[in-house]
Write an enzyme that holds these catalytic residues in place. Sequence first.
Site, PDB file in Angstrom:
ATOM      1  N   GLY A  42      93.723  43.522  90.106  1.00 40.03           N
ATOM      2  CA  GLY A  42      93.247  44.673  89.530  1.00 40.03           C
ATOM      3  C   GLY A  42      93.952  45.827  89.816  1.00 40.03           C
ATOM      4  O   GLY A  42      93.221  47.093  89.792  1.00 40.03           O
ATOM      5  N   ILE A  45      91.825  32.846  77.881  1.00 36.32           N
ATOM      6  CA  ILE A  45      91.703  32.908  76.555  1.00 36.32           C
ATOM      7  C   ILE A  45      90.140  33.273  76.201  1.00 36.32           C
ATOM      8  O   ILE A  45      89.436  32.655  76.258  1.00 36.32           O
ATOM      9  CB  ILE A  45      92.281  31.769  75.819  1.00 36.32           C
ATOM     10  CG1 ILE A  45      93.837  31.639  76.146  1.00 36.32           C
ATOM     11  CG2 ILE A  45      92.166  31.956  74.351  1.00 36.32           C
ATOM     12  CD1 ILE A  45      94.483  30.609  75.735  1.00 36.32           C
ATOM     13  N   HIS A  78      99.261  43.909  77.811  1.00 41.01           N
ATOM     14  CA  HIS A  78     100.225  42.850  77.986  1.00 41.01           C
ATOM     15  C   HIS A  78     101.830  43.474  78.419  1.00 41.01           C
ATOM     16  O   HIS A  78     101.946  44.445  77.942  1.00 41.01           O
ATOM     17  CB  HIS A  78     100.457  42.070  76.651  1.00 41.01           C
ATOM     18  CG  HIS A  78     101.307  40.879  76.636  1.00 41.01           C
ATOM     19  ND1 HIS A  78     100.784  39.660  77.303  1.00 41.01           N
ATOM     20  CD2 HIS A  78     102.626  40.605  76.485  1.00 41.01           C
ATOM     21  CE1 HIS A  78     101.940  38.805  77.173  1.00 41.01           C
ATOM     22  NE2 HIS A  78     102.855  39.391  76.684  1.00 41.01           N
ATOM     23  N   THR A 131      91.994  40.089  69.111  1.00 45.60           N
ATOM     24  CA  THR A 131      91.779  39.063  68.001  1.00 45.60           C
ATOM     25  C   THR A 131      91.844  37.573  68.611  1.00 45.60           C
ATOM     26  O   THR A 131      92.204  37.457  69.542  1.00 45.60           O
ATOM     27  CB  THR A 131      92.501  39.409  66.852  1.00 45.60           C
ATOM     28  OG1 THR A 131      93.890  38.978  66.976  1.00 45.60           O
ATOM     29  CG2 THR A 131      92.183  40.913  66.529  1.00 45.60           C
ATOM     30  N   LEU A 178      96.270  35.145  69.722  1.00 45.87           N
ATOM     31  CA  LEU A 178      96.685  35.404  71.293  1.00 45.87           C
ATOM     32  C   LEU A 178      97.954  36.447  71.501  1.00 45.87           C
ATOM     33  O   LEU A 178      98.846  36.220  70.974  1.00 45.87           O
ATOM     34  CB  LEU A 178      96.901  34.272  72.105  1.00 45.87           C
ATOM     35  CG  LEU A 178      97.206  33.943  73.440  1.00 45.87           C
ATOM     36  CD1 LEU A 178      95.825  34.543  74.114  1.00 45.87           C
ATOM     37  CD2 LEU A 178      97.564  33.102  74.057  1.00 45.87           C
TER      38      LEU A 178
END
Length: 206
Positions: free
Chosen positions: A11, A92, A109, A141, A144
């Site tokens: 977090g 996912i 990412h 979207t 991945l």
Amino acid sequence: MKIGVLISGRGSNLEAILNAISSGELNATIEVVISNNMHAPGLHVAREHGVPKILTLDALAYASPQEYETHIIEELKSDGVQLLVLAGYMKIVGPTLLSAFKDHMMNIHPSLLPSFKGLNAQKQALEAGVKVSGCTVHFVTDDLDGGPIILQQAVLVSDDDTESSLSHRILLSEQDIYKKAIQLYSEKRLVIDGQFVRILPEGGMS
Ligand code: GRF
């Protein structure tokens, strides 16, 4: 602007967003934090910052992934969430959630996409011998780690970097660009055009 955040772990990106809200750098509120992991340290972060709704939802307790995501959507919509932020959410996202928040869901990412998609991006970068890596905020979207890129920040890789040292420096950059991307979204300055995101200038249309 009302934000919902999905987490699975530490977090620290959630914390950086909450700090940016407290300092006035980010004009938004986090209405709800949902973790799919009941032991996520990020749940304490959310509690300490007084997030009004904090939930732990175990995906395995639902009859199907669709039911799990439908519950998430109900919780988010009941709080009027406009933007869904994935911050270390290690699942996912399925079609149910994707269609409910199409163009309104972001992820961070730890690589310069489209390089090093998937897990252990920092390790992948070290193994590839790249001299520059970094992080990417993108819309989510069904591809991945392949959605339209909003912001990126480069991080130099040094010869003596370990996965841990590189991850740490990339994380600092993640925490810097995530709040900026969210602020741009809140100012309605992000225009998705296929795979591209155009960033409108401050204060008006281009
Ligand atoms: C970050 O490196 C993020 O890029 C990746 O998972 C990590 C989450 O870290 N998706 P934290 O939970 O925000 O500290």
